[in-house]
Design a protein around this motif. Structure first.
Motif, PDB file in Angstrom:
ATOM      1  N   SER A  29     110.028  11.736  -4.928  1.00 42.47           N
ATOM      2  CA  SER A  29     110.018  13.056  -5.572  1.00 42.47           C
ATOM      3  C   SER A  29     111.071  13.098  -6.659  1.00 42.47           C
ATOM      4  O   SER A  29     112.170  12.577  -6.466  1.00 42.47           O
ATOM      5  CB  SER A  29     110.304  14.141  -4.541  1.00 42.47           C
ATOM      6  OG  SER A  29     109.270  14.112  -3.584  1.00 42.47           O
ATOM      7  N   PRO A  52     102.067  11.557 -12.033  1.00 43.71           N
ATOM      8  CA  PRO A  52     101.704  12.800 -12.719  1.00 43.71           C
ATOM      9  C   PRO A  52     101.388  12.533 -14.191  1.00 43.71           C
ATOM     10  O   PRO A  52     101.973  11.632 -14.793  1.00 43.71           O
ATOM     11  CB  PRO A  52     102.996  13.626 -12.624  1.00 43.71           C
ATOM     12  CG  PRO A  52     104.090  12.608 -12.530  1.00 43.71           C
ATOM     13  CD  PRO A  52     103.516  11.423 -11.821  1.00 43.71           C
ATOM     14  N   TYR A  57      97.039  14.576 -11.851  1.00 35.21           N
ATOM     15  CA  TYR A  57      97.622  13.336 -11.322  1.00 35.21           C
ATOM     16  C   TYR A  57      96.576  12.221 -11.397  1.00 35.21           C
ATOM     17  O   TYR A  57      95.386  12.438 -11.115  1.00 35.21           O
ATOM     18  CB  TYR A  57      98.076  13.514  -9.867  1.00 35.21           C
ATOM     19  CG  TYR A  57      99.489  14.064  -9.752  1.00 35.21           C
ATOM     20  CD1 TYR A  57      99.766  15.389 -10.088  1.00 35.21           C
ATOM     21  CD2 TYR A  57     100.542  13.261  -9.318  1.00 35.21           C
ATOM     22  CE1 TYR A  57     101.067  15.895  -9.984  1.00 35.21           C
ATOM     23  CE2 TYR A  57     101.841  13.766  -9.208  1.00 35.21           C
ATOM     24  CZ  TYR A  57     102.097  15.071  -9.547  1.00 35.21           C
ATOM     25  OH  TYR A  57     103.375  15.561  -9.455  1.00 35.21           O
ATOM     26  N   THR A 177      96.497  18.500  -9.018  1.00 36.58           N
ATOM     27  CA  THR A 177      97.477  18.876 -10.040  1.00 36.58           C
ATOM     28  C   THR A 177      98.881  18.951  -9.437  1.00 36.58           C
ATOM     29  O   THR A 177      99.790  19.505 -10.041  1.00 36.58           O
ATOM     30  CB  THR A 177      97.077  20.213 -10.700  1.00 36.58           C
ATOM     31  OG1 THR A 177      96.823  21.171  -9.668  1.00 36.58           O
ATOM     32  CG2 THR A 177      95.835  20.075 -11.545  1.00 36.58           C
ATOM     33  N   SER A 178      99.030  18.421  -8.224  1.00 35.52           N
ATOM     34  CA  SER A 178     100.357  18.315  -7.598  1.00 35.52           C
ATOM     35  C   SER A 178     100.328  17.103  -6.673  1.00 35.52           C
ATOM     36  O   SER A 178      99.240  16.629  -6.296  1.00 35.52           O
ATOM     37  CB  SER A 178     100.654  19.568  -6.767  1.00 35.52           C
ATOM     38  OG  SER A 178      99.772  19.606  -5.660  1.00 35.52           O
ATOM     39  N   SER A 180     101.232  17.042  -3.605  1.00 33.49           N
ATOM     40  CA  SER A 180     100.707  17.366  -2.271  1.00 33.49           C
ATOM     41  C   SER A 180      99.173  17.342  -2.290  1.00 33.49           C
ATOM     42  O   SER A 180      98.543  16.938  -1.312  1.00 33.49           O
ATOM     43  CB  SER A 180     101.250  18.700  -1.761  1.00 33.49           C
ATOM     44  OG  SER A 180     100.861  19.722  -2.633  1.00 33.49           O
ATOM     45  N   ASP A 198     106.096  11.984  -7.506  1.00 37.01           N
ATOM     46  CA  ASP A 198     105.938  13.446  -7.507  1.00 37.01           C
ATOM     47  C   ASP A 198     106.878  14.038  -8.555  1.00 37.01           C
ATOM     48  O   ASP A 198     108.095  13.920  -8.426  1.00 37.01           O
ATOM     49  CB  ASP A 198     106.310  13.961  -6.094  1.00 37.01           C
ATOM     50  CG  ASP A 198     106.295  15.483  -6.008  1.00 37.01           C
ATOM     51  OD1 ASP A 198     105.996  16.146  -7.022  1.00 37.01           O
ATOM     52  OD2 ASP A 198     106.584  16.000  -4.910  1.00 37.01           O
ATOM     53  N   GLY A 200     106.261  17.348  -9.713  1.00 40.05           N
ATOM     54  CA  GLY A 200     105.900  18.762  -9.785  1.00 40.05           C
ATOM     55  C   GLY A 200     104.505  18.977 -10.343  1.00 40.05           C
ATOM     56  O   GLY A 200     103.756  18.024 -10.580  1.00 40.05           O
ATOM     57  N   PRO A 201     104.128  20.244 -10.529  1.00 35.62           N
ATOM     58  CA  PRO A 201     102.773  20.558 -10.971  1.00 35.62           C
ATOM     59  C   PRO A 201     102.504  20.138 -12.418  1.00 35.62           C
ATOM     60  O   PRO A 201     103.423  20.088 -13.239  1.00 35.62           O
ATOM     61  CB  PRO A 201     102.694  22.086 -10.838  1.00 35.62           C
ATOM     62  CG  PRO A 201     104.088  22.568 -10.688  1.00 35.62           C
ATOM     63  CD  PRO A 201     104.947  21.426 -10.253  1.00 35.62           C
ATOM     64  N   CYS A 202     101.238  19.832 -12.693  1.00 34.05           N
ATOM     65  CA  CYS A 202     100.845  19.423 -14.053  1.00 34.05           C
ATOM     66  C   CYS A 202     100.823  20.652 -14.973  1.00 34.05           C
ATOM     67  O   CYS A 202     100.357  21.719 -14.559  1.00 34.05           O
ATOM     68  CB  CYS A 202      99.453  18.795 -14.033  1.00 34.05           C
ATOM     69  SG  CYS A 202      99.363  17.364 -12.941  1.00 34.05           S
ATOM     70  N   SER A 306      94.401  24.318  -8.161  1.00 37.22           N
ATOM     71  CA  SER A 306      95.153  24.668  -6.947  1.00 37.22           C
ATOM     72  C   SER A 306      94.555  25.914  -6.293  1.00 37.22           C
ATOM     73  O   SER A 306      94.605  26.072  -5.069  1.00 37.22           O
ATOM     74  CB  SER A 306      96.649  24.822  -7.232  1.00 37.22           C
ATOM     75  OG  SER A 306      96.846  25.793  -8.198  1.00 37.22           O
TER      76      SER A 306
END
Ligand code: TXA
Ligand code: MG
Length: 350
Positions: A29, A52, A57, A177-178, A180, A198, A200-202, A306
């Motif tokens: 991360s 990412p 991703y 897009t994350s 997770s 990781d 974070g979000p795209c 998401s």
């Protein structure tokens, strides 16, 4: 003789869990430069690295390693023959993968890379059948996400030339897009030598705009953040929409794609208990479960996947969506939603 109960100690459980952890891929991360170097090394050694990009991703493999690339297909459950995009670190690497590049394509590359744009070009000898799906052209992109670029640069330092990466989801499902979401999609298919980066979000949230540059003019095959008017206004180059007779094979062009488990219905009546997604100014129909109220088209795109995942994790059976109006990114959102709605009513495994 009385039955003896088997006693399981906390210690032995912990040891078993640790062993199980050892069998799984690692997640870095907010990766450090050193961890990015480790990821580049893992790729060079033939492993998979999910990373990412500014769009979604990707699930990466060394684009010159046939075995590693074949694992992408098995992890995704993607039928072979669907080509993969080769990610490169800068426009200077384009000649490695493509030849006879038209002048207009070089202009597009110089203007919009790094960025959410994939160019389809005539392939060089380096672009083998196992990444082009046997086609004579290759998809190439320089992503703008800092971790992706750092990974590509480190990969170059180890002698690598490109990372082939489709979106890191199972075939036909919603792109992650994350990190997770990547885990949710493919964790169980990855090995302990594989990695997930990781960061974070795209920021864009929808896959890149794909532009076919194999003809006399550029043709948009898949709409995305980069729109026809952005290209035309910035470069003066005329861009056409996809012609029906185009023989370029693109899996995102399948009728059904980007599909959550829930049934997606577009601009239809919404029933009680249905998930509901629309711009903030559209009121929620009676009894519907509001999933989000994006204020802008950019926010709609960024959060769309998401939101679809959220509906699935809440086991909603139906998502009723009001599509955004207008050109540009709204067009790309409608393109994905129409495909998401093509696959109907999947039953949950309980
Ligand atoms: O934003 C993106 O493009 C993401 C990130 C990870 O870069 N990648 C992505 O890859 O969406 P994928 O494989 O999920 O979708 C790429 C699309 C596919 O529909 C594929 O068929 C098409 O690009 N494509 C790749 N190479 C091609 C080629 N040589 N000719 C025609 N289509 C190609
Ligand atoms: Mg995809």
């Amino acid at each position: 003789m009385g039955t003896r109960k088997r006693r399981v100690s906390v210690k032995s459980c912990r040891a078993k869990l640790d062993k199980w952890d050892d069998l799984r891929m690692q997640v870095f991360s907010n990766p450090t430069q050193n961890e990015i170097k480790m990821a580049a090394k893992a790729l060079k050694e033939g492993n998979l690295v999910a990373f990412p990009t500014e769009t979604v991703y990707g699930l990466g493999a060394d684009a010159e390693n046939e075995m590693a690339v074949s694992r992408i297909y098995s992890v995704k459950g993607r039928p072979t023959g669907h080509p993969l995009i080769v990610h490169i670190s800068s426009v200077n690497q384009i000649d490695k993968w493509a030849r006879d590049i038209p002048e207009y394509a070089l202009t597009l590359a110089e203007e919009f890379w790094p960025g959410p744009m994939t160019l389809i070009l005539k392939r060089s000898d380096l672009a083998r059948d196992f990444i082009t799906g046997g086609q004579e052209n290759v998809g190439v992109r320089v992503p703008a996400q800092p971790v992706a670029l750092a990974l590509l640069n480190e990969f170059n330092k180890l002698g690598g030339n490109g990372i082939s990466a489709p979106s890191a989801n199972r075939f036909g499902a919603v792109s992650p897009t994350s990190a997770s979401a990547v885990k949710e999609e493919i964790e169980k298919f990855l090995n302990r030598e594989d990695l997930i980066l990781d960061d974070g979000p795209c920021v864009v949230g929808l896959e890149s705009t794909i532009i076919d540059c194999t003809g006399s003019d550029p043709v948009i095959l898949r709409p995305g953040y980069l729109t026809r008017s952005m290209v035309e206004n910035k470069t003066g180059i005329k861009v056409s929409k996809r012609k029906h007779d185009s023989n370029v094979k693109t899996s995102g062009l399948l009728k059904s794609h980007y599909s959550p488990k829930a049934e997606v219905v577009l601009d239809e009546t919404t029933g009680p208990g249905d998930g509901f997604l629309a711009m903030y100014d559209v009121p929620t129909p009676q009894g519907a479960i509001r999933l989000a109220s994006p204020k802008t088209i950019d926010e709609y795109a960024k959060n769309l996947y998401s939101i679809l995942r959220l509906a699935d994790s809440n086991k909603l059976l139906k998502i009723s969506i009001r599509m955004p109006e207008g050109d540009g990114l709204a067009e790309a959102i409608r393109d994905r939603l129409i495909k998401a709605s093509a696959k109907r009513s999947k039953i949950y495994d309980v």
